[in-house]
Design a protein around this motif. Sequence first.
Motif, PDB file in Angstrom:
ATOM      1  N   LEU A  45       0.834  -1.208   0.000  1.00 39.87           N
ATOM      2  CA  LEU A  45       0.000   0.000   0.000  1.00 39.87           C
ATOM      3  C   LEU A  45       0.862   1.248   0.000  1.00 39.87           C
ATOM      4  CD1 LEU A  45      -2.756  -1.083   2.558  1.00 39.87           C
ATOM      5  CD2 LEU A  45      -3.041  -0.763   0.100  1.00 39.87           C
ATOM      6  N   LYS A  46       1.949   1.195   0.727  1.00 43.87           N
ATOM      7  CA  LYS A  46       2.849   2.347   0.768  1.00 43.87           C
ATOM      8  C   LYS A  46       3.491   2.591  -0.594  1.00 43.87           C
ATOM      9  CE  LYS A  46       6.919   1.943   2.565  1.00 43.87           C
ATOM     10  NZ  LYS A  46       8.034   1.725   3.507  1.00 43.87           N
ATOM     11  N   GLY A  48       2.241   1.824  -3.546  1.00 46.54           N
ATOM     12  CA  GLY A  48       1.227   2.412  -4.409  1.00 46.54           C
ATOM     13  C   GLY A  48       1.017   3.880  -4.113  1.00 46.54           C
ATOM     14  N   ARG A  49       1.057   4.230  -2.849  1.00 48.26           N
ATOM     15  CA  ARG A  49       0.935   5.641  -2.454  1.00 48.26           C
ATOM     16  C   ARG A  49       2.108   6.451  -2.968  1.00 48.26           C
ATOM     17  NH1 ARG A  49       2.927   7.457   2.229  1.00 48.26           N
ATOM     18  NH2 ARG A  49       2.837   5.434   3.262  1.00 48.26           N
ATOM     19  N   THR A 219      -6.187   8.826  -5.546  1.00 48.73           N
ATOM     20  CA  THR A 219      -5.545   7.520  -5.372  1.00 48.73           C
ATOM     21  C   THR A 219      -4.764   7.457  -4.074  1.00 48.73           C
ATOM     22  OG1 THR A 219      -5.349   7.308  -7.781  1.00 48.73           O
ATOM     23  CG2 THR A 219      -4.010   5.841  -6.426  1.00 48.73           C
ATOM     24  N   LEU A 223      -5.520   4.835  -0.944  1.00 49.61           N
ATOM     25  CA  LEU A 223      -4.499   3.919  -0.423  1.00 49.61           C
ATOM     26  C   LEU A 223      -4.146   4.255   1.018  1.00 49.61           C
ATOM     27  CD1 LEU A 223      -2.162   3.696  -3.552  1.00 49.61           C
ATOM     28  CD2 LEU A 223      -3.754   1.964  -2.708  1.00 49.61           C
ATOM     29  N   GLU A 227      -4.423   1.810   4.199  1.00 50.88           N
ATOM     30  CA  GLU A 227      -3.269   1.563   5.061  1.00 50.88           C
ATOM     31  C   GLU A 227      -3.612   1.813   6.529  1.00 50.88           C
ATOM     32  OE1 GLU A 227       1.337   3.213   5.550  1.00 50.88           O
ATOM     33  OE2 GLU A 227       0.166   3.670   3.751  1.00 50.88           O
TER      34      GLU A 227
END
Length: 310
Positions: A45-46, A48-49, A219, A223, A227
Amino acid sequence: MTGARRSWTDGSLSGRSFLKPHKAAWAVFHPAWIPQALDPTVERLKRGRVIAGAVAAVGVYTFVEGGFAFEEMLENTAIASAVLFFLTPVTVGVMLFVWRRTGTVGQLKRPLLDSLKLLLLFIGCVMTTVGIFRSSEMFGLVPRMLLTLLGLWMAFFVMAGAVRLSGNFFGSAAVHRCLPPLLATVTTWLMAVPDLITGDLHGLSLTMGIVFILGAPVTVTGLALLEMRRLKRRYGIRLAAHPATLPPTPAGAPPQVPPQGNPYGHPQGNPYGQPYAPHPGQPYQPYQPYPQGNPHGSYRAHNGQNPYGG
């Protein structure tokens, strides 16, 4: 937050690291005191962020038009640094106001100062890079070439550092695990909204401009919420709770320990457990069809450890 102090890079930075600016940046902008992700899902998730945040930071033109606008990238990075210089302390200050009911600021003094050092270090590197490129035009050919080479090295150093910092967000995870996604969300929205207000859509139509400019912050927000939701449900880490009141959960450790009566627990270090445990006083004797035991030998005899984690 441990009491023992470690070096900034924990020995990961050497003289050879400066031959590759991205390696130097990863050592400098991700210090040893920043905690690691709790599990692989949080790490994904990180990442993607980070990608979504890079779209907002580098510029829509680079990703939409397919060109690499170097001057625009430097300008956006300088603007982002100025925004971070004011926005990060304000956001953290708001959270300190929220946390005041269950803890004190003094308990967070060390990680707060470390994060501030990392923020000032990055801003200083960005301003130095911009200054090198702008001042190179004032000199002759040879000094200009040297300054250009130095500026390119600094540019790659800053870009790699920005990617690294997008994940740990100036080490704010050392203060609270939910601060990085919160700060990333606030920053990307603050950088995107002015483009919509001023109408700077990079030559795109209104609809496409809104989609591409707001795509990154939307986005990042999604995310970040995922998270923080996982941190809350799986580890009991809530954004509104003072870090001193949160349960200690070291990186890589399982969030929950099965009860001793659970047949799928971890008795004697076996990850699969022993669902058919023998009756007390009657030790279990496994069936061995060969008089010498296992004809294939034991893995433990070769390397001294159980390949299944026992």
